[in-house]
Design an enzyme around this catalytic site. Structure first.
Site, short mmCIF file in Angstrom:
data_model
loop_
_atom_site.label_atom_id
_atom_site.label_comp_id
_atom_site.label_asym_id
_atom_site.label_seq_id
_atom_site.Cartn_x
_atom_site.Cartn_y
_atom_site.Cartn_z
N ASP A 88 -7.54 -8.64 5.05
CA ASP A 88 -8.84 -8.18 4.59
C ASP A 88 -8.94 -8.30 3.07
O ASP A 88 -7.92 -8.39 2.38
CB ASP A 88 -9.13 -6.76 5.05
CG ASP A 88 -8.17 -5.71 4.49
OD1 ASP A 88 -6.95 -5.98 4.39
OD2 ASP A 88 -8.63 -4.61 4.13
N GLU A 158 -6.06 -2.86 4.75
CA GLU A 158 -5.37 -2.41 3.54
C GLU A 158 -6.35 -2.06 2.43
O GLU A 158 -6.16 -1.09 1.70
CB GLU A 158 -4.39 -3.50 3.06
CG GLU A 158 -3.45 -3.02 1.97
CD GLU A 158 -4.01 -3.11 0.55
OE1 GLU A 158 -3.45 -2.44 -0.33
OE2 GLU A 158 -5.00 -3.83 0.33
#
Length: 175
Positions: A88, A158
């Site tokens: 991400d 994250e």
């Protein structure tokens, strides 16, 4: 060592092109409008791990974004290396500060990158580093130079604080 270098040179352009394609996917975890892109990226990471030589790869659902788990076990008696990464990325805002579109990777030469570097959202946090580890597995697998087992844990949250990682790890200690 020469075999490793030869493999890298032979496949360098493919490596770069694959990374560029991965960087084009706007896998922004902080905005649910990008959820389908998160899923697309998880599938791309899974395919990359399979192509690189993992014997087992799965997309593990969580209450949030999926985690991609992969492994290459060459001998259960050998040490195992765990590679953690995330697919991400942060939102590209403020967009006006970008000198090129954030999800249209470009290779630029700069004073600190005289040979050129890829500029795009995620190129250095963390798609680029995660991809480097995947390609390292590919290189070692294809040149028969892998000397440890390797496991990958690649998450998609994250950038929003990894809210589901702890529960996933606790529930999957066997992995």
């Amino acid at each position: 060592m020469e075999t490793l270098k030869s493999y890298v040179q032979e496949h360098k352009n493919r490596f770069i092109n694959e990374l560029i394609e991965l960087l084009k996917i706007p896998s922004v975890s902080a905005d649910t409008a990008y959820h389908q892109h998160i899923i697309t990226t998880a599938n791309a990471v899974k395919a990359s791990l399979e192509k690189a030589g993992c014997d087992f790869v799965e997309i593990c659902e969580t209450p949030g974004n999926p985690i991609v788990y992969g492994e290459k076990i060459i001998n259960k008696d050998l040490p195992t290396v765990l590679v953690y990464g995330h697919y991400d990325v942060q939102p590209a805002d403020p967009i006006e500060l970008w000198t090129s579109p954030p999800f249209e990777p470009v290779i630029k030469k700069t004073e600190i990158h005289p040979d050129g570097a890829i500029f795009a959202r995620g190129s250095c946090d963390d798609k680029g580093q995660m991809y480097m580890h995947v390609k390292a597995l590919e290189i070692m697998s294809k040149t028969n130079s892998l000397t440890t087992n390797i496991k990958f844990l690649i998450e998609g949250e994250e950038e929003i604080g990894s809210p589901n990682l702890g529960a996933f790890v606790a529930a999957n200690k066997d992995l």
